[in-house]
Design a protein around this motif. Structure first.
Motif, PDB file in Angstrom:
ATOM      1  N   PHE A  28       0.836  -1.196   0.000  1.00 59.61           N
ATOM      2  CA  PHE A  28       0.000   0.000   0.000  1.00 59.61           C
ATOM      3  C   PHE A  28       0.874   1.250   0.000  1.00 59.61           C
ATOM      4  O   PHE A  28       1.878   1.323   0.715  1.00 59.61           O
ATOM      5  CB  PHE A  28      -0.918   0.010   1.227  1.00 59.61           C
ATOM      6  CG  PHE A  28      -1.880  -1.152   1.252  1.00 59.61           C
ATOM      7  CD1 PHE A  28      -3.074  -1.090   0.558  1.00 59.61           C
ATOM      8  CD2 PHE A  28      -1.553  -2.313   1.942  1.00 59.61           C
ATOM      9  CE1 PHE A  28      -3.953  -2.165   0.562  1.00 59.61           C
ATOM     10  CE2 PHE A  28      -2.426  -3.398   1.962  1.00 59.61           C
ATOM     11  CZ  PHE A  28      -3.627  -3.322   1.264  1.00 59.61           C
ATOM     12  N   ALA A  29       0.485   2.217  -0.810  1.00 63.17           N
ATOM     13  CA  ALA A  29       1.277   3.442  -0.969  1.00 63.17           C
ATOM     14  C   ALA A  29       1.180   4.334   0.254  1.00 63.17           C
ATOM     15  O   ALA A  29       0.130   4.419   0.904  1.00 63.17           O
ATOM     16  CB  ALA A  29       0.819   4.199  -2.204  1.00 63.17           C
ATOM     17  N   ARG A  30       2.296   4.989   0.548  1.00 62.06           N
ATOM     18  CA  ARG A  30       2.356   6.019   1.570  1.00 62.06           C
ATOM     19  C   ARG A  30       2.805   7.317   0.904  1.00 62.06           C
ATOM     20  O   ARG A  30       3.595   7.284  -0.048  1.00 62.06           O
ATOM     21  CB  ARG A  30       3.334   5.634   2.689  1.00 62.06           C
ATOM     22  CG  ARG A  30       2.956   4.357   3.426  1.00 62.06           C
ATOM     23  CD  ARG A  30       3.996   3.996   4.468  1.00 62.06           C
ATOM     24  NE  ARG A  30       4.048   4.992   5.526  1.00 62.06           N
ATOM     25  CZ  ARG A  30       3.277   4.949   6.610  1.00 62.06           C
ATOM     26  NH1 ARG A  30       2.384   3.995   6.759  1.00 62.06           N
ATOM     27  NH2 ARG A  30       3.393   5.871   7.551  1.00 62.06           N
ATOM     28  N   SER A  52       6.427   0.866  -0.797  1.00 60.63           N
ATOM     29  CA  SER A  52       5.348   1.662  -0.216  1.00 60.63           C
ATOM     30  C   SER A  52       5.531   3.151  -0.486  1.00 60.63           C
ATOM     31  O   SER A  52       4.548   3.895  -0.588  1.00 60.63           O
ATOM     32  CB  SER A  52       5.251   1.406   1.297  1.00 60.63           C
ATOM     33  OG  SER A  52       6.421   1.833   1.956  1.00 60.63           O
ATOM     34  N   LEU A  53       6.778   3.590  -0.644  1.00 59.17           N
ATOM     35  CA  LEU A  53       7.050   4.997  -0.930  1.00 59.17           C
ATOM     36  C   LEU A  53       7.116   5.284  -2.433  1.00 59.17           C
ATOM     37  O   LEU A  53       7.394   6.413  -2.832  1.00 59.17           O
ATOM     38  CB  LEU A  53       8.356   5.429  -0.259  1.00 59.17           C
ATOM     39  CG  LEU A  53       8.363   5.372   1.273  1.00 59.17           C
ATOM     40  CD1 LEU A  53       9.727   5.792   1.819  1.00 59.17           C
ATOM     41  CD2 LEU A  53       7.264   6.236   1.871  1.00 59.17           C
ATOM     42  N   GLU A  54       6.874   4.257  -3.252  1.00 57.13           N
ATOM     43  CA  GLU A  54       6.876   4.396  -4.719  1.00 57.13           C
ATOM     44  C   GLU A  54       8.189   4.982  -5.235  1.00 57.13           C
ATOM     45  O   GLU A  54       8.211   5.815  -6.149  1.00 57.13           O
ATOM     46  CB  GLU A  54       5.713   5.265  -5.196  1.00 57.13           C
ATOM     47  CG  GLU A  54       4.332   4.723  -4.893  1.00 57.13           C
ATOM     48  CD  GLU A  54       3.243   5.608  -5.461  1.00 57.13           C
ATOM     49  OE1 GLU A  54       2.825   5.371  -6.601  1.00 57.13           O
ATOM     50  OE2 GLU A  54       2.826   6.564  -4.756  1.00 57.13           O
ATOM     51  N   ILE A  55       9.292   4.518  -4.676  1.00 54.14           N
ATOM     52  CA  ILE A  55      10.603   5.025  -5.076  1.00 54.14           C
ATOM     53  C   ILE A  55      11.200   4.094  -6.127  1.00 54.14           C
ATOM     54  O   ILE A  55      11.464   2.914  -5.853  1.00 54.14           O
ATOM     55  CB  ILE A  55      11.545   5.120  -3.865  1.00 54.14           C
ATOM     56  CG1 ILE A  55      11.008   6.137  -2.857  1.00 54.14           C
ATOM     57  CG2 ILE A  55      12.959   5.495  -4.312  1.00 54.14           C
ATOM     58  CD1 ILE A  55      11.806   6.231  -1.587  1.00 54.14           C
ATOM     59  N   PRO A  56      11.416   4.575  -7.337  1.00 51.08           N
ATOM     60  CA  PRO A  56      12.009   3.722  -8.377  1.00 51.08           C
ATOM     61  C   PRO A  56      13.480   3.468  -8.075  1.00 51.08           C
ATOM     62  O   PRO A  56      14.172   4.319  -7.526  1.00 51.08           O
ATOM     63  CB  PRO A  56      11.833   4.557  -9.646  1.00 51.08           C
ATOM     64  CG  PRO A  56      11.842   5.975  -9.162  1.00 51.08           C
ATOM     65  CD  PRO A  56      11.183   5.950  -7.811  1.00 51.08           C
ATOM     66  N   TYR A  57      13.926   2.267  -8.437  1.00 50.55           N
ATOM     67  CA  TYR A  57      15.328   1.949  -8.161  1.00 50.55           C
ATOM     68  C   TYR A  57      15.851   0.915  -9.152  1.00 50.55           C
ATOM     69  O   TYR A  57      15.094   0.115  -9.702  1.00 50.55           O
ATOM     70  CB  TYR A  57      15.507   1.440  -6.724  1.00 50.55           C
ATOM     71  CG  TYR A  57      14.760   0.166  -6.391  1.00 50.55           C
ATOM     72  CD1 TYR A  57      15.375  -1.080  -6.455  1.00 50.55           C
ATOM     73  CD2 TYR A  57      13.417   0.208  -5.994  1.00 50.55           C
ATOM     74  CE1 TYR A  57      14.702  -2.245  -6.133  1.00 50.55           C
ATOM     75  CE2 TYR A  57      12.731  -0.946  -5.667  1.00 50.55           C
ATOM     76  CZ  TYR A  57      13.377  -2.165  -5.744  1.00 50.55           C
ATOM     77  OH  TYR A  57      12.694  -3.321  -5.424  1.00 50.55           O
ATOM     78  N   ARG A  58      17.154   0.992  -9.347  1.00 47.18           N
ATOM     79  CA  ARG A  58      17.825  -0.011 -10.175  1.00 47.18           C
ATOM     80  C   ARG A  58      18.202  -1.172  -9.278  1.00 47.18           C
ATOM     81  O   ARG A  58      18.936  -1.018  -8.301  1.00 47.18           O
ATOM     82  CB  ARG A  58      19.067   0.579 -10.836  1.00 47.18           C
ATOM     83  CG  ARG A  58      19.814  -0.427 -11.712  1.00 47.18           C
ATOM     84  CD  ARG A  58      20.875   0.241 -12.548  1.00 47.18           C
ATOM     85  NE  ARG A  58      21.578  -0.723 -13.390  1.00 47.18           N
ATOM     86  CZ  ARG A  58      22.274  -0.384 -14.472  1.00 47.18           C
ATOM     87  NH1 ARG A  58      22.354   0.882 -14.842  1.00 47.18           N
ATOM     88  NH2 ARG A  58      22.869  -1.321 -15.185  1.00 47.18           N
ATOM     89  N   LEU A  59      17.693  -2.347  -9.604  1.00 46.20           N
ATOM     90  CA  LEU A  59      17.945  -3.546  -8.820  1.00 46.20           C
ATOM     91  C   LEU A  59      19.160  -4.278  -9.369  1.00 46.20           C
ATOM     92  O   LEU A  59      19.184  -4.678 -10.537  1.00 46.20           O
ATOM     93  CB  LEU A  59      16.719  -4.456  -8.866  1.00 46.20           C
ATOM     94  CG  LEU A  59      16.864  -5.830  -8.210  1.00 46.20           C
ATOM     95  CD1 LEU A  59      17.092  -5.685  -6.707  1.00 46.20           C
ATOM     96  CD2 LEU A  59      15.629  -6.680  -8.485  1.00 46.20           C
ATOM     97  N   GLU A 109       9.539  10.177   2.864  1.00 48.13           N
ATOM     98  CA  GLU A 109       8.145  10.061   3.278  1.00 48.13           C
ATOM     99  C   GLU A 109       7.589  11.416   3.701  1.00 48.13           C
ATOM    100  O   GLU A 109       8.279  12.209   4.356  1.00 48.13           O
ATOM    101  CB  GLU A 109       7.994   9.076   4.433  1.00 48.13           C
ATOM    102  CG  GLU A 109       6.547   8.812   4.799  1.00 48.13           C
ATOM    103  CD  GLU A 109       6.365   7.686   5.802  1.00 48.13           C
ATOM    104  OE1 GLU A 109       5.198   7.428   6.197  1.00 48.13           O
ATOM    105  OE2 GLU A 109       7.369   7.057   6.197  1.00 48.13           O
ATOM    106  N   ILE A 110       6.370  11.705   3.313  1.00 46.42           N
ATOM    107  CA  ILE A 110       5.688  12.923   3.733  1.00 46.42           C
ATOM    108  C   ILE A 110       4.813  12.583   4.931  1.00 46.42           C
ATOM    109  O   ILE A 110       3.884  11.776   4.825  1.00 46.42           O
ATOM    110  CB  ILE A 110       4.815  13.493   2.596  1.00 46.42           C
ATOM    111  CG1 ILE A 110       5.693  13.867   1.407  1.00 46.42           C
ATOM    112  CG2 ILE A 110       4.022  14.712   3.067  1.00 46.42           C
ATOM    113  CD1 ILE A 110       4.920  14.272   0.163  1.00 46.42           C
TER     114      ILE A 110
END
Length: 232
Positions: free
Chosen positions: A143-145, A174-181, A230-231
Motif C-alpha cells: 500500500f502506498a504512503r 510503499s514509498l513508490e521510489i524507483p530503483y535499479r535492482l 516520506e511525507i
C-alpha cells in the motif's frame, strides 16, 4: 513493528518459498538494455518474477506500483491497457507482458537456458507458497504512503531470498521510489564487482545518487528512506 518480529516474519516468508531466489544459475545471453518491471512487494505473483530475475542474475529498473499509488500505476494502464501486476517491459526485444508464469518462462527462454526451475514451475503449488510468503508479511510494501519522488532513481544491491533485503524493498515499494535492482545472489558473477564497489559482501546495500548516501543495514536504510522521502 518490533525489529525482532520484523526480521522473524521476513525469515518466515523466505522459508515459505524454500529460499527461492537464493542462488543464481541457468544463465544465458545478457541483455544490452535494462529490463523494466512494474510490481510491488507483497504481491505473490510479482515475487515469482523477482525470483526469476535473481536466479538469472538480471538487473532491472523497478517501478513500484503499490495499491493506492499514483506514480507508476497509470503508466502500466497506458502501456498495457490494464492495472495488473507484474508487468514486464523488455526494451531489447520490444516485448511488454503481463502474467507471472508467462514472464518467468520468457525470461528463462531469452536470458537463461530455457528451463524454468522446478520450484518456479509447479503451477498452483508455486502460487500457494508465494501467497503463503506474502501472508507472513501482510500488507508490507503493498500500500502506498505519501512520499516525495526522488530526482534520480536509487540503486539497490539485493537478492530475493534475503529477509533483510525484503524489508528494504518493502519500504521502497510503499514509498513508490524507483530503483535499479542489482541482483547479487550466491554464485552470482556480479558479486566481485559489488564487493569492489561496496568493500564487502553484505546486502542490502543502497546508493542514493540524490544525496550521495551509501549504506548497509536494512533498519538503517528503512529509517533513511522514511526520513528522506516520506511525507508525514
Amino acid at each position: 513493528m518490533n525489529r525482532t518480529l520484523d526480521v522473524a516474519t521476513s525469515f518466515a516468508a523466505t522459508l515459505a518459498r524454500l529460499a527461492g531466489g537464493l542462488r543464481s544459475g541457468h544463465l544465458g545471453e545478457r541483455p544490452d538494455k535494462l529490463l523494466e518491471l512494474y510490481e510491488f512487494e507483497g504481491c505473490p505473483f510479482c515475487r515469482k518474477v523477482r525470483e526469476a530475475l535473481t536466479i538469472l542474475d538480471l538487473e532491472a529498473m523497478i517501478y513500484p506500483c503499490p495499491r493506492g499509488g499514483s506514480r507508476f500505476r497509470a503508466v502500466v494502464k497506458e502501456r498495457g491497457g490494464k492495472h495488473q501486476f507484474p508487468f514486464l517491459v523488455d526494451p531489447n526485444t520490444g516485448v511488454s507482458m503481463y502474467e507471472s508464469n508467462d514472464i518467468v518462462a520468457y525470461l528463462f527462454r531469452v536470458y537463461g537456458d530455457g528451463k524454468v526451475p522446478l520450484w518456479l514451475g509447479l503451477g498452483p503449488l508455486t502460487n500457494a507458497t508465494a501467497m503463503m510468503a506474502s501472508a507472513f508479511r501482510p500488507g508490507f510494501g503493498a500500500f502506498a504512503r505519501p512520499s516525495r519522488a526522488p530526482e534520480k532513481p536509487l540503486e539497490l544491491w539485493s537478492f530475493e531470498a534475503s529477509p533483510y533485503c525484503r524489508i528494504t524493498r518493502e519500504v521502497l515499494s510503499s514509498l513508490e521510489i524507483p530503483y535499479r535492482l542489482h541482483n547479487v545472489a550466491k554464485f552470482s558473477p556480479s558479486r566481485q564487482a559489488f564487493i569492489a564497489r561496496s568493500g564487502k559482501m553484505q546486502v542490502p546495500f543502497l546508493h542514493d545518487p540524490n544525496t550521495g548516501v551509501d549504506m548497509f543495514e536494512s533498519a538503517d536504510i528503512a529509517e533513511y528512506l522514511r526520513r528522506t522521502y516520506e511525507i508525514r
